[in-house]
Design a protein around this motif. Structure first.
Motif, PDB file in Angstrom:
ATOM      1  N   LYS A  99       0.864  -1.177   0.000  1.00  0.00           N
ATOM      2  CA  LYS A  99       0.000   0.000   0.000  1.00  0.00           C
ATOM      3  C   LYS A  99       0.895   1.219   0.000  1.00  0.00           C
ATOM      4  O   LYS A  99       1.732   1.394   0.881  1.00  0.00           O
ATOM      5  CB  LYS A  99      -0.915   0.021   1.227  1.00  0.00           C
ATOM      6  N   VAL A 100       0.751   2.072  -1.025  1.00  0.00           N
ATOM      7  CA  VAL A 100       1.589   3.259  -1.142  1.00  0.00           C
ATOM      8  C   VAL A 100       0.757   4.497  -0.809  1.00  0.00           C
ATOM      9  O   VAL A 100      -0.458   4.537  -1.038  1.00  0.00           O
ATOM     10  CB  VAL A 100       2.212   3.391  -2.546  1.00  0.00           C
ATOM     11  N   ILE A 101       1.430   5.507  -0.274  1.00  0.00           N
ATOM     12  CA  ILE A 101       0.786   6.745   0.154  1.00  0.00           C
ATOM     13  C   ILE A 101       1.457   7.888  -0.584  1.00  0.00           C
ATOM     14  O   ILE A 101       2.681   8.038  -0.520  1.00  0.00           O
ATOM     15  CB  ILE A 101       0.908   6.949   1.679  1.00  0.00           C
ATOM     16  N   ILE A 102       0.646   8.668  -1.311  1.00  0.00           N
ATOM     17  CA  ILE A 102       1.213   9.734  -2.132  1.00  0.00           C
ATOM     18  C   ILE A 102       0.442  11.033  -1.955  1.00  0.00           C
ATOM     19  O   ILE A 102      -0.715  11.044  -1.547  1.00  0.00           O
ATOM     20  CB  ILE A 102       1.218   9.368  -3.639  1.00  0.00           C
ATOM     21  N   HIS A 103       1.111  12.140  -2.240  1.00  0.00           N
ATOM     22  CA  HIS A 103       0.451  13.406  -2.535  1.00  0.00           C
ATOM     23  C   HIS A 103       0.635  13.640  -4.037  1.00  0.00           C
ATOM     24  O   HIS A 103       1.655  13.234  -4.615  1.00  0.00           O
ATOM     25  CB  HIS A 103       1.080  14.567  -1.765  1.00  0.00           C
ATOM     26  N   TYR A 104      -0.329  14.309  -4.653  1.00  0.00           N
ATOM     27  CA  TYR A 104      -0.197  14.563  -6.085  1.00  0.00           C
ATOM     28  C   TYR A 104      -0.924  15.843  -6.487  1.00  0.00           C
ATOM     29  O   TYR A 104      -1.828  16.318  -5.802  1.00  0.00           O
ATOM     30  CB  TYR A 104      -0.750  13.392  -6.908  1.00  0.00           C
ATOM     31  N   TYR A 105      -0.484  16.379  -7.618  1.00  0.00           N
ATOM     32  CA  TYR A 105      -1.199  17.394  -8.380  1.00  0.00           C
ATOM     33  C   TYR A 105      -1.401  16.820  -9.771  1.00  0.00           C
ATOM     34  O   TYR A 105      -0.438  16.372 -10.407  1.00  0.00           O
ATOM     35  CB  TYR A 105      -0.399  18.695  -8.497  1.00  0.00           C
ATOM     36  N   GLU A 128      -7.242  19.427   7.135  1.00  0.00           N
ATOM     37  CA  GLU A 128      -5.894  19.092   6.695  1.00  0.00           C
ATOM     38  C   GLU A 128      -5.952  18.237   5.427  1.00  0.00           C
ATOM     39  O   GLU A 128      -6.865  17.426   5.247  1.00  0.00           O
ATOM     40  CB  GLU A 128      -5.153  18.317   7.795  1.00  0.00           C
ATOM     41  N   PRO A 129      -4.974  18.396   4.523  1.00  0.00           N
ATOM     42  CA  PRO A 129      -4.969  17.599   3.287  1.00  0.00           C
ATOM     43  C   PRO A 129      -4.768  16.112   3.572  1.00  0.00           C
ATOM     44  O   PRO A 129      -3.981  15.741   4.444  1.00  0.00           O
ATOM     45  CB  PRO A 129      -3.799  18.182   2.492  1.00  0.00           C
ATOM     46  N   VAL A 130      -5.481  15.294   2.823  1.00  0.00           N
ATOM     47  CA  VAL A 130      -5.441  13.845   3.025  1.00  0.00           C
ATOM     48  C   VAL A 130      -4.696  13.194   1.868  1.00  0.00           C
ATOM     49  O   VAL A 130      -5.100  13.325   0.707  1.00  0.00           O
ATOM     50  CB  VAL A 130      -6.869  13.268   3.104  1.00  0.00           C
ATOM     51  N   PRO A 131      -3.608  12.463   2.133  1.00  0.00           N
ATOM     52  CA  PRO A 131      -2.896  11.758   1.058  1.00  0.00           C
ATOM     53  C   PRO A 131      -3.772  10.677   0.432  1.00  0.00           C
ATOM     54  O   PRO A 131      -4.767  10.239   0.999  1.00  0.00           O
ATOM     55  CB  PRO A 131      -1.686  11.141   1.789  1.00  0.00           C
ATOM     56  N   PHE A 132      -3.357  10.248  -0.739  1.00  0.00           N
ATOM     57  CA  PHE A 132      -4.069   9.216  -1.480  1.00  0.00           C
ATOM     58  C   PHE A 132      -3.337   7.890  -1.288  1.00  0.00           C
ATOM     59  O   PHE A 132      -2.106   7.833  -1.345  1.00  0.00           O
ATOM     60  CB  PHE A 132      -4.102   9.594  -2.965  1.00  0.00           C
ATOM     61  N   GLU A 133      -4.087   6.829  -1.033  1.00  0.00           N
ATOM     62  CA  GLU A 133      -3.503   5.513  -0.812  1.00  0.00           C
ATOM     63  C   GLU A 133      -4.069   4.520  -1.814  1.00  0.00           C
ATOM     64  O   GLU A 133      -5.244   4.567  -2.163  1.00  0.00           O
ATOM     65  CB  GLU A 133      -3.809   5.014   0.611  1.00  0.00           C
ATOM     66  N   PHE A 134      -3.208   3.623  -2.288  1.00  0.00           N
ATOM     67  CA  PHE A 134      -3.676   2.532  -3.141  1.00  0.00           C
ATOM     68  C   PHE A 134      -2.672   1.389  -3.062  1.00  0.00           C
ATOM     69  O   PHE A 134      -1.520   1.570  -2.657  1.00  0.00           O
ATOM     70  CB  PHE A 134      -3.857   2.987  -4.592  1.00  0.00           C
ATOM     71  N   VAL A 135      -3.131   0.207  -3.421  1.00  0.00           N
ATOM     72  CA  VAL A 135      -2.275  -0.979  -3.428  1.00  0.00           C
ATOM     73  C   VAL A 135      -1.641  -1.101  -4.811  1.00  0.00           C
ATOM     74  O   VAL A 135      -2.348  -1.167  -5.825  1.00  0.00           O
ATOM     75  CB  VAL A 135      -3.068  -2.246  -3.078  1.00  0.00           C
ATOM     76  N   LEU A 136      -0.329  -1.114  -4.851  1.00  0.00           N
ATOM     77  CA  LEU A 136       0.388  -1.190  -6.120  1.00  0.00           C
ATOM     78  C   LEU A 136       0.094  -2.522  -6.801  1.00  0.00           C
ATOM     79  O   LEU A 136       0.212  -3.588  -6.197  1.00  0.00           O
ATOM     80  CB  LEU A 136       1.891  -1.039  -5.879  1.00  0.00           C
TER      81      LEU A 136
END
Length: 220
Positions: A99-105, A128-136
C-alpha cells in the motif's frame, strides 16, 4: 509525446523557465512498521517546498511547461510515460501488493495545465490535506501512475507526463478521479471531445501531467 506537448505549450504562448533549483529537504516516510505518521503540515511542506511555487497557483499554466524535452526520461515498460526527477528519495522502493501513500497534483495539458485534481484539495475533518492511498498492482489507479510510483523511492518527488493510453483513455473509472462533478465533466469532455478527436488530436487531448510525492508505504 513530449514534443507534441512542448509544441502545445508554445502554441499557447506559455513562457516558462526551467525547473527551479531544489532546496535540500530530508525525505521522510509517513508510514512504516514501527513509525508514527507525520503531521499533515509536515506532509504538505515537502511537495510545496520542492516546487518553489505557492499552492494558490501551483496547478496553473505557469508551471505546466517548466521543463525542456531533454529533462525527461522514458520509464521502462510504462507504455510511454515520461518522468522528470524533482527529488530522489532515500527510502524503500514499493513492490506489488504494497500500500503506497502519495500526494499529487494532476493537470491536463489540453487545458493549458488546468489542475483538475490534487490531494491538497481533499481535506479531513480538521481541514488538513489527506494523502491518497492505493495498493500497487491492484489496478485501482490509472496505469501511468502505477508505472511512475513503481520505480520511485520513499521521499522522492517526480513529475510524469502520461500519454492517453496510460491515462483515462484506458478506463475512466480508475482513480484518481476529481471528486467534484463539474471537474470530472470538464476533464472527460475535453479528453473525449468528438470534434477534436476527429481532427486528429487524440494523441494530445488525453495527455495528463502529475507531480507525485511518495510519502510512504505499508508492506504486506
Amino acid at each position: 509525446m513530449i514534443m507534441a506537448l512542448q509544441l502545445q505549450c508554445n502554441a499557447y504562448n506559455l513562457h516558462f523557465p526551467t525547473h527551479p533549483s531544489l532546496p535540500q529537504i530530508p525525505s521522510t516516510k509517513i508510514f512504516s512498521a514501527a513509525a508514527t505518521p507525520l503531521t499533515s503540515s509536515r506532509r504538505a511542506l515537502s511537495l510545496f517546498a520542492i516546487t518553489g511555487i505557492g499552492l494558490s497557483n501551483f496547478g496553473s499554466s505557469s508551471s505546466i511547461c517548466s521543463w525542456s524535452v531533454s529533462d525527461f526520461v522514458d520509464l521502462p515498460n510504462s507504455g510511454g510515460v515520461k518522468a522528470l526527477e524533482l527529488r530522489i528519495g532515500d527510502g524503500e522502493t514499493p513492490l506489488n501488493g504494497d500500500k503506497v501513500i502519495i500526494h499529487y497534483y494532476g493537470r491536463l495539458a489540453a487545458k493549458q495545465g488546468w489542475r483538475f485534481d490534487s490531494t491538497y484539495d481533499h481535506k479531513d475533518e480538521n481541514g488538513e490535506p489527506v494523502p491518497f492511498e492505493f495498493v500497487l498492482g491492484s489496478g485501482k489507479v490509472i496505469s501511468g501512475i502505477e508505472s511512475a510510483v513503481r520505480s520511485m523511492k520513499v521521499g522522492g518527488i517526480r513529475r510524469v507526463v502520461i500519454p492517453p493510453s496510460e491515462g483515462y483513455h484506458q478506463n475512466t473509472s480508475q482513480e484518481p478521479i476529481p471528486p467534484n462533478f463539474f471537474d470530472r465533466q470538464r476533464l472527460f469532455t475535453t479528453i473525449f471531445n468528438p470534434t477534436r478527436l476527429a481532427n486528429g488530436e487524440g494523441s494530445t487531448l488525453g495527455i495528463i501531467i502529475f507531480d507525485i510525492e511518495l510519502l510512504g508505504l505499508r508492506r504486506h
